[in-house]
Design a protein around this motif. Structure first.
Motif, PDB file in Angstrom:
ATOM      1  N   ARG A  10       0.830  -1.211   0.000  1.00  0.00           N
ATOM      2  CA  ARG A  10       0.000   0.000   0.000  1.00  0.00           C
ATOM      3  C   ARG A  10       0.861   1.256   0.000  1.00  0.00           C
ATOM      4  N   PHE A  11       1.957   1.211   0.775  1.00  0.00           N
ATOM      5  CA  PHE A  11       2.838   2.381   0.854  1.00  0.00           C
ATOM      6  C   PHE A  11       3.468   2.664  -0.504  1.00  0.00           C
ATOM      7  N   GLU A  12       3.891   1.624  -1.213  1.00  0.00           N
ATOM      8  CA  GLU A  12       4.530   1.815  -2.518  1.00  0.00           C
ATOM      9  C   GLU A  12       3.585   2.505  -3.499  1.00  0.00           C
ATOM     10  N   GLU A  13       2.289   2.274  -3.353  1.00  0.00           N
ATOM     11  CA  GLU A  13       1.314   2.930  -4.221  1.00  0.00           C
ATOM     12  C   GLU A  13       1.353   4.443  -4.065  1.00  0.00           C
ATOM     13  N   HIS A  14       1.792   4.915  -2.915  1.00  0.00           N
ATOM     14  CA  HIS A  14       1.780   6.348  -2.614  1.00  0.00           C
ATOM     15  C   HIS A  14       3.179   6.965  -2.601  1.00  0.00           C
ATOM     16  N   VAL A  36      10.367  10.507   3.168  1.00  0.00           N
ATOM     17  CA  VAL A  36       9.493   9.405   2.752  1.00  0.00           C
ATOM     18  C   VAL A  36       9.808   8.152   3.555  1.00  0.00           C
ATOM     19  N   GLN A  37      11.089   7.881   3.778  1.00  0.00           N
ATOM     20  CA  GLN A  37      11.472   6.713   4.571  1.00  0.00           C
ATOM     21  C   GLN A  37      10.949   6.834   6.002  1.00  0.00           C
ATOM     22  N   GLU A  38      11.050   8.024   6.576  1.00  0.00           N
ATOM     23  CA  GLU A  38      10.536   8.231   7.935  1.00  0.00           C
ATOM     24  C   GLU A  38       9.019   8.040   7.964  1.00  0.00           C
ATOM     25  N   SER A  39       8.342   8.426   6.897  1.00  0.00           N
ATOM     26  CA  SER A  39       6.890   8.227   6.824  1.00  0.00           C
ATOM     27  C   SER A  39       6.549   6.746   6.849  1.00  0.00           C
ATOM     28  N   TRP A  40       7.365   5.941   6.156  1.00  0.00           N
ATOM     29  CA  TRP A  40       7.150   4.493   6.210  1.00  0.00           C
ATOM     30  C   TRP A  40       7.334   3.966   7.629  1.00  0.00           C
ATOM     31  N   LEU A  41       8.366   4.437   8.321  1.00  0.00           N
ATOM     32  CA  LEU A  41       8.598   3.985   9.697  1.00  0.00           C
ATOM     33  C   LEU A  41       7.396   4.305  10.578  1.00  0.00           C
ATOM     34  N   ARG A  42       6.843   5.492  10.411  1.00  0.00           N
ATOM     35  CA  ARG A  42       5.690   5.870  11.235  1.00  0.00           C
ATOM     36  C   ARG A  42       4.460   5.039  10.879  1.00  0.00           C
ATOM     37  N   SER A  46       2.224   2.193  13.324  1.00  0.00           N
ATOM     38  CA  SER A  46       0.899   2.726  13.650  1.00  0.00           C
ATOM     39  C   SER A  46      -0.191   1.718  13.328  1.00  0.00           C
ATOM     40  N   ASP A  47      -1.280   1.827  14.060  1.00  0.00           N
ATOM     41  CA  ASP A  47      -2.477   1.042  13.763  1.00  0.00           C
ATOM     42  C   ASP A  47      -3.352   1.884  12.834  1.00  0.00           C
ATOM     43  N   VAL A  48      -3.403   1.514  11.564  1.00  0.00           N
ATOM     44  CA  VAL A  48      -4.170   2.286  10.577  1.00  0.00           C
ATOM     45  C   VAL A  48      -5.404   1.532  10.126  1.00  0.00           C
ATOM     46  N   SER A  49      -5.824   0.562  10.938  1.00  0.00           N
ATOM     47  CA  SER A  49      -6.992  -0.240  10.559  1.00  0.00           C
ATOM     48  C   SER A  49      -8.243   0.620  10.424  1.00  0.00           C
ATOM     49  N   GLY A  50      -8.287   1.721  11.165  1.00  0.00           N
ATOM     50  CA  GLY A  50      -9.465   2.581  11.089  1.00  0.00           C
ATOM     51  C   GLY A  50      -9.314   3.753  10.136  1.00  0.00           C
ATOM     52  N   VAL A  51      -8.189   3.805   9.399  1.00  0.00           N
ATOM     53  CA  VAL A  51      -7.939   4.913   8.461  1.00  0.00           C
ATOM     54  C   VAL A  51      -8.629   4.607   7.137  1.00  0.00           C
ATOM     55  N   GLY A  52      -9.561   5.466   6.750  1.00  0.00           N
ATOM     56  CA  GLY A  52     -10.283   5.250   5.506  1.00  0.00           C
ATOM     57  C   GLY A  52      -9.537   5.726   4.279  1.00  0.00           C
ATOM     58  N   ASN A  53      -8.718   6.758   4.436  1.00  0.00           N
ATOM     59  CA  ASN A  53      -7.978   7.335   3.306  1.00  0.00           C
ATOM     60  C   ASN A  53      -6.490   7.297   3.645  1.00  0.00           C
ATOM     61  N   LEU A  54      -5.847   6.191   3.291  1.00  0.00           N
ATOM     62  CA  LEU A  54      -4.442   6.033   3.656  1.00  0.00           C
ATOM     63  C   LEU A  54      -3.569   7.063   2.949  1.00  0.00           C
ATOM     64  N   GLY A  55      -3.884   7.398   1.698  1.00  0.00           N
ATOM     65  CA  GLY A  55      -3.111   8.401   0.980  1.00  0.00           C
ATOM     66  C   GLY A  55      -3.129   9.749   1.676  1.00  0.00           C
ATOM     67  N   GLY A  56      -4.311  10.156   2.132  1.00  0.00           N
ATOM     68  CA  GLY A  56      -4.420  11.418   2.860  1.00  0.00           C
ATOM     69  C   GLY A  56      -3.681  11.363   4.185  1.00  0.00           C
ATOM     70  N   TRP A  57      -3.778  10.228   4.877  1.00  0.00           N
ATOM     71  CA  TRP A  57      -3.081  10.056   6.161  1.00  0.00           C
ATOM     72  C   TRP A  57      -1.579  10.169   5.942  1.00  0.00           C
ATOM     73  N   LEU A  58      -1.055   9.500   4.915  1.00  0.00           N
ATOM     74  CA  LEU A  58       0.380   9.539   4.643  1.00  0.00           C
ATOM     75  C   LEU A  58       0.836  10.929   4.215  1.00  0.00           C
ATOM     76  N   THR A  59      -0.013  11.642   3.489  1.00  0.00           N
ATOM     77  CA  THR A  59       0.351  12.995   3.053  1.00  0.00           C
ATOM     78  C   THR A  59       0.555  13.904   4.256  1.00  0.00           C
ATOM     79  N   THR A  60      -0.341  13.820   5.223  1.00  0.00           N
ATOM     80  CA  THR A  60      -0.172  14.657   6.419  1.00  0.00           C
ATOM     81  C   THR A  60       1.019  14.180   7.248  1.00  0.00           C
ATOM     82  N   VAL A  61       1.291  12.881   7.251  1.00  0.00           N
ATOM     83  CA  VAL A  61       2.448  12.374   7.990  1.00  0.00           C
ATOM     84  C   VAL A  61       3.740  12.902   7.379  1.00  0.00           C
TER      85      VAL A  61
END
Length: 322
Positions: A10-14, A36-42, A46-61
């Protein structure tokens, strides 16, 4: 597929999108990769099971990571240099490497990145995330520790600073004509012909790095800029056209090594801004070399190698074992 492999996929998609955000925030290709590497570490922690928009979550991260990096720069005084030209994205004159197209989807020229560097870190984040990537202020506010209304004000202040940046011509063939005229005048030692291709209010910014602070300079006005250019006309015969941040520019290579990368902003058939990176250390990090001198281009493989030069390569970037 286990959870870690699923997250990695999923991360590679973004990844390309996140690198584009980080490059606009930081103006550094290597630091963008670090962010970008630090974003992957975070994400991996993290528990992102409840994140509906992973792309948006990663953008803010990645935005938060870049904000921390910008604030750290400020605290260390790294932003105090009189002239600092961001890392250019360089491609062959006939087209940019597909890997870098996402970085330049909206033609972010060096001149705009220079202006972004003058913004306070929070202003830069609000402007980049909202105006370039359409992130709502409701999501930007928590990143900068402000209300959405205050985040909107940050972006508005940044927008006023950016508004004075010239809108470049988009016709690459027309840009090439201007660049060819500029190089012909430089090689021929024709001062008046050089002045003729410059806008009367042209600005030149030269970044020679910390090792040569006396040579770093800003010049304004066609005749002043032409005079500065003439000081280095002995290198003109080693110059080659190239794409620099999606626009026509010039790369100079002599004795098998890069001398400079010149980003040009061309508007109305005239050069309105010249941004020169001539810092030897940073040029080495870009991976430019004999390919440019021979063909006037740099391969994607060469650029990729340069972007990671000097930084340890992790054997498994997606491992949780940290």
């Amino acid at each position: 597929m286990d959870e870690n492999d699923f997250l990695a996929e999923r991360f590679e998609e973004h990844r390309a999108h996140l690198r584009a955000v980080a490059y606009r925030m930081l103006g550094s290709l290597s630091e963008a990769d670090d962010a970008v590497q630090e974003s992957w570490l975070r994400l991996s922690r993290s528990d992102v099971s409840g994140v509906g928009n992973l792309g948006g979550w990663l953008t803010t991260v990645v935005g938060r990571v870049c904000l921390d990096m910008l604030r750290s720069r400020t605290a260390r005084g790294e932003e105090s240099l009189d002239v600092r030209v961001p890392d250019p994205v360089v491609g062959g004159a006939d087209g940019i490497d597909p890997e870098h197209q996402a970085l330049l989807a909206d033609s972010v020229g060096l001149a705009l990145l220079v202006v972004l560097q003058t913004l306070a870190p929070a202003e830069r984040l609000a402007f980049v995330l909202h105006d370039m990537f359409a992130v709502p202020f409701e999501e930007i506010g928590p990143v900068v520790g402000r209300t959405p209304a205050a985040a909107r004000q940050l972006a508005s202040r940044a927008r006023r600073r950016v508004r004075g940046t010239a809108t470049p011509d988009t016709d690459l063939a027309r840009q090439r004509e201007v660049v060819d005229a500029f190089m012909a005048a430089s090689r021929g030692g024709d001062f008046e012909a050089l002045v003729a291709v410059l806008d009367p209010d042209v600005v030149l910014r030269a970044d020679t790095g910390a090792g040569f602070p006396g040579l770093a300079a800003t010049a304004r006005g066609a005749r002043e800029v032409a005079g500065r250019a003439f000081m280095f006309r002995r290198f003109a015969h080693f110059a080659r056209p190239a794409l620099v941040n999606g626009a026509m520019g010039i790369v100079t290579v002599a004795d098998g090594g890069p001398v400079s990368v010149m980003g040009l902003t061309i508007a109305g058939g005239k050069i309105v801004a010249i941004d020169i990176l001539a810092d030897p250390e940073r040029l080495r990090g870009l991976g430019l070399g004999p390919e440019v001198e021979r063909e006037g281009r740099v391969s994607g493989a060469t650029m990729r190698a340069g972007c990671s030069a000097g930084r340890p390569r992790m054997q498994n970037p997606y491992s949780r074992g940290r």
